[in-house]
Scaffold this motif. Structure first.
Motif, short mmCIF file in Angstrom:
data_model
loop_
_atom_site.label_atom_id
_atom_site.label_comp_id
_atom_site.label_asym_id
_atom_site.label_seq_id
_atom_site.Cartn_x
_atom_site.Cartn_y
_atom_site.Cartn_z
N ALA A 58 5.47 3.93 -12.15
CA ALA A 58 4.60 2.76 -12.29
C ALA A 58 4.98 1.69 -11.28
N GLN B 262 0.83 -1.21 0.00
CA GLN B 262 0.00 0.00 0.00
C GLN B 262 0.86 1.25 0.00
N ALA C 165 2.58 1.66 -3.40
CA ALA C 165 1.64 2.10 -4.43
C ALA C 165 1.32 3.58 -4.29
N ALA C 166 1.12 4.05 -3.05
CA ALA C 166 0.83 5.46 -2.83
C ALA C 166 2.03 6.32 -3.23
N GLY D 125 4.30 5.53 -5.49
CA GLY D 125 4.39 5.49 -6.93
C GLY D 125 3.42 6.44 -7.60
N LYS D 126 2.19 6.49 -7.07
CA LYS D 126 1.19 7.40 -7.63
C LYS D 126 1.60 8.85 -7.44
N LYS D 127 2.11 9.17 -6.27
CA LYS D 127 2.54 10.54 -5.97
C LYS D 127 3.74 10.95 -6.81
N SER D 128 4.64 10.01 -7.11
CA SER D 128 5.89 10.31 -7.81
C SER D 128 5.84 10.00 -9.29
N ASP D 129 4.69 9.57 -9.79
CA ASP D 129 4.52 9.21 -11.20
C ASP D 129 5.48 8.08 -11.59
#
Length: 347
Positions: free
Chosen positions: A304, A292, A295-296, A298-302
């Motif tokens: 994948a 988790q 994933a968070a 990765g989403k924040k830092s662009d």
């Protein structure tokens, strides 16, 4: 006393001949390295045995568990560089059964790169943390001009990235400065124990040991006994939200190093994707805290993130923590599906 010594020598000689006759060889796979802590030893081949599984292993001239690759990228080739630990080194399965070896064929089915041939290069080394994988990319993997870097991540990497938490401290670490920027600390090379082991007499002893099959068998049996004990005492704290400053700092360092890896890859013309592997204790239980948080981030830092948490099951892990053949197949399938979806192609 003399006759006992002669008898012992005769037994050892007989054992040596028998082991050579059946083709047994299990050299020391690793050597100390002043940049990375340790690396695989080039030109080594033999058998890796764990959990009742026996796999042939060959280390190339470049010091990787892979086939040989040219340094210059051929025309019409899309290169993927894999960085990781024992899940990517994959000593417990044959080379063609590893998840990354299976990847090109699966990507070809979805026309991932329709005008190019996909070539995967493996730089995984057992026991590596994210800091070592970054150094591996910077000093070796990037020379092969990858188009995509797959950074394989496991929860214990967080522990390995912290000098306060890591069991093995003969490795480079990154520390956060006052501005939160990750700065490398390679002070491990100054440790007296590391310096002694780098001396010629120790390396000579390793070379001599490579020629004694009986010694290799005895060493391997001792290592197998130790691995079982080590996993029984695994640190459960790495599976949960940090409960103290040391664990939170370890996570922050890990995220900073992943961000640094992403920036370095992009500066050199490559994309980065993180392959998230669940801990054996959390396999089959959905996405735990490590997955988790990653994933968070990765989403924040662009960046994948390919999560394997929901596809890995308890039976896919050996007692030593390594993957089974089925686990490698499932990992290859899941990574390929995610990469294919990223290009708009069906997996």
């Amino acid at each position: 006393m003399k006759y006992a010594a002669l008898a012992a020598a005769a037994v050892l000689l007989a054992a040596e001949l028998v082991l050579r006759g059946i083709g047994y060889a299990a050299p020391q796979w690793y050597q100390l390295d002043p940049q990375l802590g340790w690396t695989l030893r080039p030109h080594r081949h033999g058998w890796f045995i764990a959990d009742g599984v026996k796999s042939p292993v060959h280390i190339t001239a470049a010091g990787v568990r892979d086939r040989e690759h040219t340094l210059d990228k051929p025309d019409g080739v899309y290169r993927i560089a894999v960085l990781g630990d024992e899940y990517s080194e994959a000593m417990t399965v044959g080379l063609r059964e590893t998840w990354w070896w299976q990847l090109p064929a699966r990507l070809q089915r979805c026309a991932f790169q329709p005008d190019k041939r996909v070539e995967v290069l493996n730089f995984g080394v057992g026991g590596y943390g994210t800091a070592q994988e970054y150094v591996r990319l910077e000093t070796k993997a990037i020379r092969y001009q990858p188009d995509l870097v797959l950074l394989q991540f496991a929860p214990d990497d967080v522990m390995d990235n912290s000098p306060a938490l890591a069991a093995e401290k003969r490795r480079p670490f990154f520390l956060l400065d006052a501005h939160g920027v990750a700065r490398i600390d390679d002070g491990f090379t100054a440790a007296p124990s590391f310096d002694r082991r780098m001396q010629t007499r120790y390396r000579l002893a390793e070379e001599i040991a490579d020629h004694s099959r009986a010694y290799q068998l005895a060493r391997q049996m001792a290592q197998l006994a130790f691995v079982g004990e080590a996993h029984d005492g695994a640190e459960a704290a790495l599976l949960h939200e940090p409960r103290d400053a040391a664990w939170e700092n370890a996570w922050r360092v890990t995220e900073a190093v992943i961000a640094r890896t992403n920036a370095f890859a992009r500066r050199n013309g490559a994309q980065l994707a993180v392959v998230s592997v669940p801990h054996p204790r959390q396999a089959g239980q959905g996405i735990g805290y490590p997955g988790q948080r990653l994933a968070a981030f990765g989403k924040k830092s662009d960046i994948a993130v390919v999560a394997l948490d929901e596809v890995m099951k308890p039976g896919m892990y050996l007692r030593s923590g390594h993957w089974t053949r089925e686990a490698h197949r499932i990992a290859a399938e899941s990574v390929a599906q995610r990469l294919c979806r990223a290009t708009g192609q069906p997996g």
